[in-house]
Scaffold this active site. Structure first.
Site, short mmCIF file in Angstrom:
data_model
loop_
_atom_site.label_atom_id
_atom_site.label_comp_id
_atom_site.label_asym_id
_atom_site.label_seq_id
_atom_site.Cartn_x
_atom_site.Cartn_y
_atom_site.Cartn_z
CG ASP A 81 3.71 -4.31 7.47
OD1 ASP A 81 2.90 -5.16 7.89
OD2 ASP A 81 3.39 -3.41 6.69
CE1 TYR A 98 -8.52 4.59 9.02
CE2 TYR A 98 -10.00 6.19 8.03
CZ TYR A 98 -8.78 5.55 8.06
OH TYR A 98 -7.80 5.87 7.15
CG LEU A 114 -10.88 5.29 -2.84
CD1 LEU A 114 -10.67 4.08 -1.94
CD2 LEU A 114 -12.12 5.14 -3.69
N GLY A 152 0.80 -1.23 0.00
CA GLY A 152 0.00 0.00 0.00
C GLY A 152 0.83 1.27 0.00
CB CYS A 196 7.76 -3.75 13.96
SG CYS A 196 7.26 -2.44 15.07
CG ASP A 197 1.39 -5.68 16.66
OD1 ASP A 197 0.94 -4.53 16.46
OD2 ASP A 197 0.69 -6.62 17.06
CB VAL A 198 2.61 -0.07 14.95
CG1 VAL A 198 3.65 -0.04 13.84
CG2 VAL A 198 1.20 -0.28 14.40
N1 LIG Z 1 -5.90 3.66 0.99
C1 LIG Z 1 -6.74 4.60 1.34
O1 LIG Z 1 -7.75 4.85 0.68
C2 LIG Z 1 -6.43 5.46 2.54
C3 LIG Z 1 -7.10 6.68 2.69
C4 LIG Z 1 -6.83 7.49 3.78
C5 LIG Z 1 -5.91 7.08 4.73
N2 LIG Z 1 -5.29 5.87 4.59
C6 LIG Z 1 -4.34 5.48 5.62
O2 LIG Z 1 -3.11 5.19 5.00
C7 LIG Z 1 -2.41 4.20 5.75
C8 LIG Z 1 -1.99 3.08 4.82
O3 LIG Z 1 -3.14 2.50 4.25
P1 LIG Z 1 -3.07 1.53 2.99
O4 LIG Z 1 -4.20 1.88 2.13
O5 LIG Z 1 -1.69 1.51 2.48
O6 LIG Z 1 -3.43 0.14 3.70
P2 LIG Z 1 -2.85 -1.33 3.43
O7 LIG Z 1 -3.76 -2.22 4.19
O8 LIG Z 1 -2.68 -1.57 1.99
O9 LIG Z 1 -1.42 -1.27 4.13
C9 LIG Z 1 -1.34 -1.10 5.54
C10 LIG Z 1 -0.10 -1.78 6.05
O10 LIG Z 1 -0.11 -1.61 7.50
C11 LIG Z 1 0.29 -2.85 8.06
N3 LIG Z 1 -0.22 -3.00 9.42
C12 LIG Z 1 -1.51 -3.17 9.81
N4 LIG Z 1 -1.56 -3.36 11.13
C13 LIG Z 1 -0.29 -3.30 11.59
C14 LIG Z 1 0.30 -3.45 12.88
N5 LIG Z 1 -0.44 -3.70 13.98
N6 LIG Z 1 1.64 -3.33 13.00
C15 LIG Z 1 2.41 -3.11 11.89
N7 LIG Z 1 1.91 -2.99 10.65
C16 LIG Z 1 0.57 -3.09 10.51
C17 LIG Z 1 -0.32 -3.91 7.13
O11 LIG Z 1 0.31 -5.17 7.32
C18 LIG Z 1 -0.07 -3.28 5.77
O12 LIG Z 1 1.18 -3.66 5.25
C19 LIG Z 1 -3.37 3.75 6.85
O13 LIG Z 1 -3.01 4.41 8.04
C20 LIG Z 1 -4.72 4.20 6.36
O14 LIG Z 1 -5.60 4.46 7.42
C21 LIG Z 1 -5.52 5.05 3.51
#
Ligand SMILES: NC(=O)c1ccc[n+]([C@@H]2O[C@H](COP(=O)([O-])OP(=O)(O)OC[C@H]3O[C@@H](n4cnc5c(N)ncnc54)[C@H](O)[C@@H]3O)[C@@H](O)[C@H]2O)c1
Length: 249
Positions: A37, A153, A185, A17, A60-62
């Site tokens: 991650d 959220y 999005l 992502g 790493c679990d954040v």
């Molecule tokens: N994609 C969107 O539309 C969007 C929009 C607004 C904000 N965001 C924010 O952007 C950020 C990234 O989102 P994304 O779309 O890339 O999501 P994604 O699910 O594709 O990637 C998120 C990553 O975070 C990791 N992760 C989840 N829980 C974790 C934990 N406890 N410890 C460590 N790593 C963990 C996952 O393994 C994954 O690799 C998020 O904070 C999300 O809220 C995304």
């Protein structure tokens, strides 16, 4: 290539992502990168093309202060500290408030917000010592739009924005800026999963945007790169919507 030359960047959520796209951009611009991650980050490493001396991968679990402490120790021992913290790890399970359990509420706060507490506690002291640092977290423009089924959220992302605004005030004297980027999005693996379960919201979101196409991860990384750079040294305490013109502050 030189924009972030030899800067050490810690990226949470780097396995896929936005975290992956940010890694690729900052790597192109010369940074050394630590990916944190719960998932394996090998594909990100492969796509970034970084030599092993410029990349570190740490499970790493954040939500875990212990995991973050050991991440900090690894970063210190391999790279001598962190200059730029990019907190992208996050989850966004939709659920109307009426059906929302306290367990899911707490889980979302823990992954999206408490994580920032632990990360900032771990990495700000080193930046303060160096008198230079950047903290950039991915919040969300849902904080402004406030769509249904995302109370947990939006609360977590609003908390993130509030935390960063105050840290900006507390750390400005040490050459540290603290900002968040607020996408709407964006096409990522996480968003594809989300919209597979929430059909209909995808079109609704496009209606709110001036630019009538979904954002790609590549649309978001420029804002992160800017905030991480010296060009942004007078920009702090801000939330930058990168959302095709949905939110106008
Ligand atoms: N994609 C969107 O539309 C969007 C929009 C607004 C904000 N965001 C924010 O952007 C950020 C990234 O989102 P994304 O779309 O890339 O999501 P994604 O699910 O594709 O990637 C998120 C990553 O975070 C990791 N992760 C989840 N829980 C974790 C934990 N406890 N410890 C460590 N790593 C963990 C996952 O393994 C994954 O690799 C998020 O904070 C999300 O809220 C995304």
């Amino acid at each position: 290539m030189s924009k972030h030359k030899d800067k050490v960047v810690v990226i949470t959520g780097g396995a896929r992502g936005l975290g992956r796209a940010i890694c690729k951009r900052l790597a192109e611009d010369g940074a050394k990168i630590a990916l944190a991650d719960i998932l394996d980050c090998s594909e990100t490493i492969e796509q970034s093309g970084l030599d092993s001396d410029r990349i570190l991968q740490q499970k790493c679990d954040v939500t875990s202060a212990e995991d973050i402490e050991s991440l900090k120790n690894e970063v210190n021992s391999k790279f001598g500290g962190c200059d730029i913290l990019v907190h992208s790890a996050g989850i966004f399970p939709a659920c109307p408030f009426e059906n929302l359990s306290f367990e899911l509420w707490k889980k979302v706060q823990s992954v999206n917000l408490d994580s920032a507490f632990h990360l900032c506690k771990a990495f700000l002291p080193g930046m303060k010592e160096k008198k230079w640092g950047r903290v950039i977290s991915i919040s969300s423009n849902t904080f402004y739009v406030a769509p249904p089924a995302l109370s947990h959220y939006v609360a977590s992302k609003g908390g993130l924005i509030g935390l960063h605004r105050v840290l900006s005030a507390e750390y400005a004297d040490f050459g540290i800026t603290v900002n968040t980027v607020a996408p709407m999005l964006t096409r990522t693996e996480g968003a594809e999963e989300f919209f597979a379960e929430n059909k209909g919201m995808f079109d609704a979101v496009l209606e709110w945007q001036d630019i009538k196409r979904p954002a790609e991860a590549a649309d978001i990384v420029g804002a992160v790169s800017f905030l991480a750079s010296d060009d942004a040294s007078f920009v702090t305490g801000q939330t930058l919507p990168v959302d095709g013109g949905t939110v106008k502050l």
